[in-house]
Design an enzyme around this catalytic site. Structure first.
Site, mmCIF file in Angstrom:
data_model
loop_
_atom_site.group_PDB
_atom_site.id
_atom_site.type_symbol
_atom_site.label_atom_id
_atom_site.label_comp_id
_atom_site.label_asym_id
_atom_site.label_seq_id
_atom_site.Cartn_x
_atom_site.Cartn_y
_atom_site.Cartn_z
ATOM 1 N N ASP A 168 -8.449 13.189 5.654
ATOM 2 C CA ASP A 168 -8.068 12.872 6.424
ATOM 3 C C ASP A 168 -7.130 11.911 7.098
ATOM 4 O O ASP A 168 -7.828 11.481 5.943
ATOM 5 C CB ASP A 168 -7.907 13.827 8.413
ATOM 6 C CG ASP A 168 -9.447 12.825 8.722
ATOM 7 O OD1 ASP A 168 -10.038 11.656 8.200
ATOM 8 O OD2 ASP A 168 -10.372 13.434 10.135
ATOM 9 N N THR A 187 -16.297 13.346 -1.621
ATOM 10 C CA THR A 187 -17.642 13.156 -1.396
ATOM 11 C C THR A 187 -18.837 12.010 -0.775
ATOM 12 O O THR A 187 -18.058 10.158 -1.727
ATOM 13 C CB THR A 187 -18.475 13.577 -2.650
ATOM 14 O OG1 THR A 187 -19.855 13.189 -2.612
ATOM 15 C CG2 THR A 187 -18.166 12.680 -3.654
ATOM 16 N N HIS A 188 -18.606 12.101 -0.285
ATOM 17 C CA HIS A 188 -19.976 10.342 0.794
ATOM 18 C C HIS A 188 -21.640 10.261 0.152
ATOM 19 O O HIS A 188 -21.316 11.161 0.972
ATOM 20 C CB HIS A 188 -19.292 10.737 2.045
ATOM 21 C CG HIS A 188 -19.725 8.886 2.456
ATOM 22 N ND1 HIS A 188 -18.536 7.985 1.962
ATOM 23 C CD2 HIS A 188 -20.822 9.147 3.520
ATOM 24 C CE1 HIS A 188 -19.417 6.861 3.377
ATOM 25 N NE2 HIS A 188 -20.439 6.967 3.700
ATOM 26 N N ASP A 238 -13.631 8.568 6.628
ATOM 27 C CA ASP A 238 -14.458 9.143 6.138
ATOM 28 C C ASP A 238 -14.712 10.164 7.692
ATOM 29 O O ASP A 238 -16.055 10.267 7.509
ATOM 30 C CB ASP A 238 -15.584 8.693 6.478
ATOM 31 C CG ASP A 238 -15.775 7.726 4.676
ATOM 32 O OD1 ASP A 238 -15.343 8.645 3.939
ATOM 33 O OD2 ASP A 238 -16.766 6.655 4.606
ATOM 34 N N ILE A 249 -8.704 3.850 0.261
ATOM 35 C CA ILE A 249 -8.539 4.974 1.342
ATOM 36 C C ILE A 249 -7.440 5.508 1.012
ATOM 37 O O ILE A 249 -5.934 5.231 0.813
ATOM 38 C CB ILE A 249 -8.708 4.125 2.443
ATOM 39 C CG1 ILE A 249 -9.523 3.126 3.231
ATOM 40 C CG2 ILE A 249 -7.113 4.984 3.705
ATOM 41 C CD1 ILE A 249 -10.354 3.834 3.291
ATOM 42 N N ARG A 278 0.677 -0.878 -0.084
ATOM 43 C CA ARG A 278 0.116 -0.139 -0.229
ATOM 44 C C ARG A 278 0.837 1.003 0.165
ATOM 45 O O ARG A 278 0.356 2.381 -0.329
ATOM 46 C CB ARG A 278 -1.041 0.375 1.268
ATOM 47 C CG ARG A 278 -2.175 -0.370 1.220
ATOM 48 C CD ARG A 278 -3.228 -0.129 0.728
ATOM 49 N NE ARG A 278 -3.873 -0.871 0.423
ATOM 50 C CZ ARG A 278 -5.931 -0.684 -0.364
ATOM 51 N NH1 ARG A 278 -5.915 1.386 -0.071
ATOM 52 N NH2 ARG A 278 -6.988 -1.142 -0.507
HETATM 53 C C1 GAR Z 1 -21.140 8.166 -5.035
HETATM 54 O O1 GAR Z 1 -22.031 8.479 -4.458
HETATM 55 C C2 GAR Z 1 -19.985 8.749 -3.906
HETATM 56 O O2 GAR Z 1 -20.078 9.010 -2.791
HETATM 57 C C3 GAR Z 1 -19.059 7.255 -3.583
HETATM 58 O O3 GAR Z 1 -19.643 6.424 -5.116
HETATM 59 C C4 GAR Z 1 -20.390 7.271 -5.701
HETATM 60 C C5 GAR Z 1 -19.597 7.485 -7.318
HETATM 61 O O4 GAR Z 1 -20.574 8.280 -8.590
HETATM 62 N N1 GAR Z 1 -18.605 7.228 -3.296
HETATM 63 C C6 GAR Z 1 -18.283 6.260 -2.277
HETATM 64 O O5 GAR Z 1 -19.191 5.148 -1.388
HETATM 65 C C7 GAR Z 1 -17.074 6.016 -1.115
HETATM 66 N N2 GAR Z 1 -17.220 5.502 0.062
HETATM 67 P P1 GAR Z 1 -20.354 7.848 -9.430
HETATM 68 O O6 GAR Z 1 -19.162 7.494 -10.071
HETATM 69 O O7 GAR Z 1 -21.587 8.273 -10.405
HETATM 70 O O8 GAR Z 1 -19.816 9.541 -9.559
#
Ligand code: GAR
Length: 199
Positions: free
Chosen positions: A140, A107-108, A144, A93, A66
């Site tokens: 960080d 974005t989560h 998340d 990560i 990693r």
């Molecule tokens: C988004 O909803 C994002 O928040 C999520 O993956 C999706 C990507 O959508 N991320 C996570 O779950 C990270 N833990 P996209 O490929 O259509 O932009």
């Protein structure tokens, strides 16, 4: 001059597409200078190629560990000299070298600190919450856990599946991310304890 931004993706890249579309307006002040991924053959990379945006793939499996992957990813990102890195559906990560060198926004698909991790939408459905949503936050070293930049709430409807709920979340997540990334790139930020201020 627009602010250079590198976007990291692992999947369909609809959030990436929203950023690319927003960046077509010079007033948005952002240029997506590269798109990086941890795997080949994904729609997110195709979207970048369609817009003639340089891409790179940095796979964990191609590195001894990693830490070596983190170093390689840091080198790939740094080559594009971004002001900001956006993790938009990047399902890894990030390591310490990437985080030491860049401000990273993630974005989560949940209202953090509820439902962190890779299965946020399924976890929220299984828990039975009536409201969930999405969170943009600075990354960080935790999973998340970084300071929160923006959140939008989304109702859970009777009969929702993981897919239907995730689509409802993504429909508000894309404009949230576009707004936050634009303001951060144009204005910068200050951080006091966990409070982020964008001047
Ligand atoms: C988004 O909803 C994002 O928040 C999520 O993956 C999706 C990507 O959508 N991320 C996570 O779950 C990270 N833990 P996209 O490929 O259509 O932009």
């Amino acid at each position: 001059m627009p602010h250079p931004v590198v976007v990291l993706v692992s999947g369909t890249g609809s959030n990436l597409q929203a950023l690319i579309d927003a960046a077509a307006d010079p007033l948005y002040g952002v240029q997506v200078v590269a798109v990086g991924a941890d795997r080949d053959g994904i729609l997110g990379l195709e979207r970048a190629e369609r817009h003639c945006i340089p891409t790179f793939v940095c796979r964990v499996a191609d590195h001894p560990d990693r830490s070596a992957w983190d170093a390689a990813l840091a080198t790939e990102i740094a080559a594009h000299e971004p002001d900001l890195v956006v993790s938009a559906g990047f399902m890894k990560i990030l390591g310490e070298r990437v985080l030491a060198a860049h401000t990273v926004v993630n974005t989560h698909p949940a209202l953090l600190p509820a439902f962190p991790g890779a299965h946020a939408v399924a976890d929220a459905l299984a828990y039975g919450v009536r409201v969930t949503g999405c969170t943009a936050h600075l990354v960080d070293s935790g999973v998340d856990t970084g300071p929160i930049l923006a959140q939008v709430a989304v109702p859970v409807e009777d009969g929702d599946t993981e897919e239907s709920l995730h689509e409802r979340i993504k429909s508000v997540e894309r404009p949230m991310l576009v707004d936050v990334v634009g303001r951060l790139a144009r204005h910068g930020h200050t951080l006091t304890d966990r409070k982020v201020t964008i001047p």
